[in-house]
Design a protein around this motif. Structure first.
Motif, PDB file in Angstrom:
ATOM      1  N   THR A 146      19.978 -32.189  -1.210  1.00 33.40           N
ATOM      2  CA  THR A 146      21.293 -31.357  -1.170  1.00 33.40           C
ATOM      3  C   THR A 146      22.517 -31.770  -0.657  1.00 33.40           C
ATOM      4  OG1 THR A 146      21.678 -29.237  -0.043  1.00 33.40           O
ATOM      5  CG2 THR A 146      20.592 -30.835   1.225  1.00 33.40           C
ATOM      6  N   LEU A 147      23.588 -31.133  -0.949  1.00 35.71           N
ATOM      7  CA  LEU A 147      24.937 -31.639  -0.306  1.00 35.71           C
ATOM      8  C   LEU A 147      25.764 -30.674  -0.581  1.00 35.71           C
ATOM      9  CD1 LEU A 147      26.883 -32.057  -3.081  1.00 35.71           C
ATOM     10  CD2 LEU A 147      24.943 -33.475  -4.050  1.00 35.71           C
ATOM     11  N   GLU A 148      26.962 -30.856   0.173  1.00 32.62           N
ATOM     12  CA  GLU A 148      27.979 -29.743   0.192  1.00 32.62           C
ATOM     13  C   GLU A 148      29.249 -30.617  -0.676  1.00 32.62           C
ATOM     14  OE1 GLU A 148      25.752 -28.915   3.387  1.00 32.62           O
ATOM     15  OE2 GLU A 148      27.084 -30.611   3.219  1.00 32.62           O
ATOM     16  N   VAL A 149      30.137 -29.893  -1.613  1.00 36.01           N
ATOM     17  CA  VAL A 149      31.092 -30.528  -2.330  1.00 36.01           C
ATOM     18  C   VAL A 149      32.251 -29.508  -2.398  1.00 36.01           C
ATOM     19  CG1 VAL A 149      30.341 -29.697  -4.455  1.00 36.01           C
ATOM     20  CG2 VAL A 149      31.820 -31.764  -4.562  1.00 36.01           C
ATOM     21  N   ARG A 150      33.512 -29.948  -2.257  1.00 34.37           N
ATOM     22  CA  ARG A 150      34.740 -29.003  -2.505  1.00 34.37           C
ATOM     23  C   ARG A 150      34.431 -28.147  -3.756  1.00 34.37           C
ATOM     24  NH1 ARG A 150      38.831 -30.035   1.362  1.00 34.37           N
ATOM     25  NH2 ARG A 150      38.473 -32.099   2.345  1.00 34.37           N
ATOM     26  N   VAL A 151      34.756 -27.132  -3.621  1.00 29.57           N
ATOM     27  CA  VAL A 151      35.034 -26.142  -4.798  1.00 29.57           C
ATOM     28  C   VAL A 151      35.841 -26.760  -5.909  1.00 29.57           C
ATOM     29  CG1 VAL A 151      34.104 -24.134  -3.829  1.00 29.57           C
ATOM     30  CG2 VAL A 151      36.641 -24.560  -3.777  1.00 29.57           C
ATOM     31  N   LYS A 172      31.925 -20.900   3.260  1.00 29.44           N
ATOM     32  CA  LYS A 172      33.277 -20.408   3.508  1.00 29.44           C
ATOM     33  C   LYS A 172      34.282 -21.371   4.323  1.00 29.44           C
ATOM     34  CE  LYS A 172      33.003 -16.968   0.420  1.00 29.44           C
ATOM     35  NZ  LYS A 172      33.919 -17.182  -0.761  1.00 29.44           N
ATOM     36  N   ARG A 173      35.333 -21.882   3.969  1.00 30.92           N
ATOM     37  CA  ARG A 173      36.194 -22.619   4.777  1.00 30.92           C
ATOM     38  C   ARG A 173      35.321 -23.617   5.633  1.00 30.92           C
ATOM     39  NH1 ARG A 173      36.998 -17.212   5.556  1.00 30.92           N
ATOM     40  NH2 ARG A 173      35.556 -17.033   7.073  1.00 30.92           N
ATOM     41  N   TYR A 174      34.872 -24.307   4.745  1.00 32.15           N
ATOM     42  CA  TYR A 174      34.118 -25.411   5.247  1.00 32.15           C
ATOM     43  C   TYR A 174      34.574 -26.580   5.595  1.00 32.15           C
ATOM     44  CZ  TYR A 174      30.195 -28.918   5.378  1.00 32.15           C
ATOM     45  OH  TYR A 174      29.218 -29.692   5.826  1.00 32.15           O
ATOM     46  N   TYR A 175      35.581 -27.067   4.877  1.00 33.87           N
ATOM     47  CA  TYR A 175      36.700 -28.262   5.147  1.00 33.87           C
ATOM     48  C   TYR A 175      37.829 -28.037   6.081  1.00 33.87           C
ATOM     49  CZ  TYR A 175      33.646 -30.148   1.542  1.00 33.87           C
ATOM     50  OH  TYR A 175      32.562 -30.423   0.791  1.00 33.87           O
ATOM     51  N   ASP A 176      38.585 -28.868   6.599  1.00 30.51           N
ATOM     52  CA  ASP A 176      39.426 -28.821   7.472  1.00 30.51           C
ATOM     53  C   ASP A 176      40.848 -28.069   6.788  1.00 30.51           C
ATOM     54  OD1 ASP A 176      38.151 -30.489   9.217  1.00 30.51           O
ATOM     55  OD2 ASP A 176      39.096 -32.347   8.900  1.00 30.51           O
ATOM     56  N   GLN A 178      40.448 -25.757   5.334  1.00 27.57           N
ATOM     57  CA  GLN A 178      39.745 -24.240   4.877  1.00 27.57           C
ATOM     58  C   GLN A 178      39.337 -23.931   3.608  1.00 27.57           C
ATOM     59  OE1 GLN A 178      39.497 -22.020   7.770  1.00 27.57           O
ATOM     60  NE2 GLN A 178      40.178 -24.086   8.575  1.00 27.57           N
ATOM     61  N   GLU A 179      39.291 -25.153   2.774  1.00 33.90           N
ATOM     62  CA  GLU A 179      38.557 -24.988   1.486  1.00 33.90           C
ATOM     63  C   GLU A 179      37.338 -24.895   1.657  1.00 33.90           C
ATOM     64  OE1 GLU A 179      38.443 -27.179  -2.773  1.00 33.90           O
ATOM     65  OE2 GLU A 179      39.491 -28.379  -1.065  1.00 33.90           O
ATOM     66  N   ASP A 180      36.637 -23.908   0.652  1.00 30.65           N
ATOM     67  CA  ASP A 180      35.031 -23.528   0.499  1.00 30.65           C
ATOM     68  C   ASP A 180      34.514 -24.737  -0.045  1.00 30.65           C
ATOM     69  OD1 ASP A 180      35.909 -21.008   1.235  1.00 30.65           O
ATOM     70  OD2 ASP A 180      35.525 -20.078  -0.630  1.00 30.65           O
ATOM     71  N   ALA A 181      33.174 -24.854   0.261  1.00 29.78           N
ATOM     72  CA  ALA A 181      32.114 -25.687  -0.252  1.00 29.78           C
ATOM     73  C   ALA A 181      31.052 -25.298  -0.952  1.00 29.78           C
ATOM     74  CB  ALA A 181      31.623 -26.707   1.082  1.00 29.78           C
ATOM     75  N   LEU A 182      30.741 -25.961  -2.195  1.00 30.99           N
ATOM     76  CA  LEU A 182      29.726 -25.368  -2.933  1.00 30.99           C
ATOM     77  C   LEU A 182      28.459 -25.928  -2.352  1.00 30.99           C
ATOM     78  CD1 LEU A 182      30.830 -25.451  -6.708  1.00 30.99           C
ATOM     79  CD2 LEU A 182      30.432 -23.491  -5.225  1.00 30.99           C
ATOM     80  N   ILE A 183      27.280 -25.319  -2.111  1.00 30.12           N
ATOM     81  CA  ILE A 183      25.989 -26.225  -1.878  1.00 30.12           C
ATOM     82  C   ILE A 183      25.216 -26.373  -2.923  1.00 30.12           C
ATOM     83  CG2 ILE A 183      23.970 -25.883  -0.403  1.00 30.12           C
ATOM     84  CD1 ILE A 183      25.381 -23.679   1.219  1.00 30.12           C
ATOM     85  N   LEU A 184      25.053 -27.608  -3.100  1.00 30.44           N
ATOM     86  CA  LEU A 184      24.252 -28.069  -4.451  1.00 30.44           C
ATOM     87  C   LEU A 184      22.850 -28.484  -4.007  1.00 30.44           C
ATOM     88  CD1 LEU A 184      26.967 -29.690  -6.599  1.00 30.44           C
ATOM     89  CD2 LEU A 184      26.375 -27.330  -6.580  1.00 30.44           C
ATOM     90  N   TRP A 185      21.899 -28.119  -4.822  1.00 30.72           N
ATOM     91  CA  TRP A 185      20.300 -28.414  -4.617  1.00 30.72           C
ATOM     92  C   TRP A 185      19.678 -29.027  -5.542  1.00 30.72           C
ATOM     93  CZ3 TRP A 185      18.129 -27.038   0.108  1.00 30.72           C
ATOM     94  CH2 TRP A 185      16.696 -26.856   0.155  1.00 30.72           C
ATOM     95  N   LEU A 186      18.888 -29.999  -5.468  1.00 26.36           N
ATOM     96  CA  LEU A 186      17.877 -30.609  -6.488  1.00 26.36           C
ATOM     97  C   LEU A 186      16.670 -30.536  -5.881  1.00 26.36           C
ATOM     98  CD1 LEU A 186      17.404 -32.124  -9.357  1.00 26.36           C
ATOM     99  CD2 LEU A 186      17.804 -34.249  -8.040  1.00 26.36           C
ATOM    100  N   ASN A 187      15.541 -29.957  -6.280  1.00 18.73           N
ATOM    101  CA  ASN A 187      14.237 -29.859  -6.055  1.00 18.73           C
ATOM    102  C   ASN A 187      13.467 -30.684  -6.873  1.00 18.73           C
ATOM    103  OD1 ASN A 187      12.000 -28.843  -4.573  1.00 18.73           O
ATOM    104  ND2 ASN A 187      12.111 -26.862  -4.919  1.00 18.73           N
ATOM    105  N   GLY A 188      12.280 -30.768  -6.449  1.00 18.44           N
ATOM    106  CA  GLY A 188      11.273 -31.380  -7.342  1.00 18.44           C
ATOM    107  C   GLY A 188      10.939 -33.062  -7.065  1.00 18.44           C
TER     108      GLY A 188
END
Length: 223
Positions: A146-151, A172-176, A178-188
């Motif tokens: 998993t990771l966070e990345v700027r939208v 929401k407002r994850y970065y300094d 105030q930009e949102d971050a997408l949470i990405l996920w890779l399973n398996g």
């Protein structure tokens, strides 16, 4: 054809990795932060560096080798293509091109860093690093990544989706700023078929690097 090596970060490269961090991530971690990661048993901290026909960095080769001006004592990293000029930040050893890090947290590989030198982007180096981080997670027997990345970072989002990451939420407002971050996920990552997936990705990464004029140098102890 120019050569590169994928290796774990070592303590002697700490000043260089901080400079690369500044160039491609805006100064995210300090030298003490990188030192802590080196000492942590739960971190995999990897680098990609340019190397010559031997295992030495290009910047350590003799004057006149690999495109260096024989009248100059300054080493020069040959560009992957004739259209690319070598950045001044790579004119002294070591010639670091990319960095990446994962944290092992329970069954999760959390990708905390992935950066490529600004002058060497769009040449497959990000793909190589992401592949290596996922392979490290697989070897640790972690089940997902998993990771966070700027939208706004569409290039990074496209890279992760190329490796089958899925959007699962937003911070929401994850970065300094105030930009949102997408949470990405890779399973398996421990599914039986994932080992074959790694082989397919490895071939795709090698093909992309070769298109850009790079080839991975096989060095004892490499990833």
């Amino acid at each position: 054809m120019n050569f590169l090596a994928l290796e774990p970060l070592t303590a002697d490269l700490l000043p260089a990795i901080v400079e690369l961090d500044r160039l491609c991530l805006g100064g995210l971690w300090t030298i003490d932060g990188y030192r802590r990661e080196l000492e942590s048993p739960n971190s995999d901290l990897l680098i990609v560096k340019g190397v010559g026909s031997s295992s030495e960095p290009l910047s350590k080769q003799k004057p006149g080798d690999n495109g260096q001006n024989p009248q100059s004592q300054e080493p020069l990293l040959p560009p992957p293509s004739s259209l690319l000029s070598p950045p001044s930040s790579l004119l002294s050893p070591p010639s670091l091109l990319a960095l990446g890090c994962i944290w092992s947290i329970a069954d999760e590989a959390h990708i905390t860093l992935l950066g490529v030198h600004p002058d060497y982007r769009k040449q497959g180096l990000g793909q190589l690093m992401l592949y290596a981080l996922l392979k490290a997670a697989y070897r640790r027997e972690l089940k997902w990544a998993t990771l966070e990345v700027r939208v706004s970072n569409q290039a990074a989002i496209d890279l992760y989706k190329k490796f089958d990451f899925q959007e699962v939420g937003t911070r929401k407002r994850y970065y300094d700023n105030q930009e949102d971050a997408l949470i990405l996920w890779l399973n398996g990552l421990q599914n039986p078929e994932f080992r074959q997936t790694l082989k397919v990705w490895k071939q795709q990464v090698s093909d992309r690097l070769e298109q850009a004029g790079w080839r991975e140098k096989r060095i004892k102890g490499r990833i």
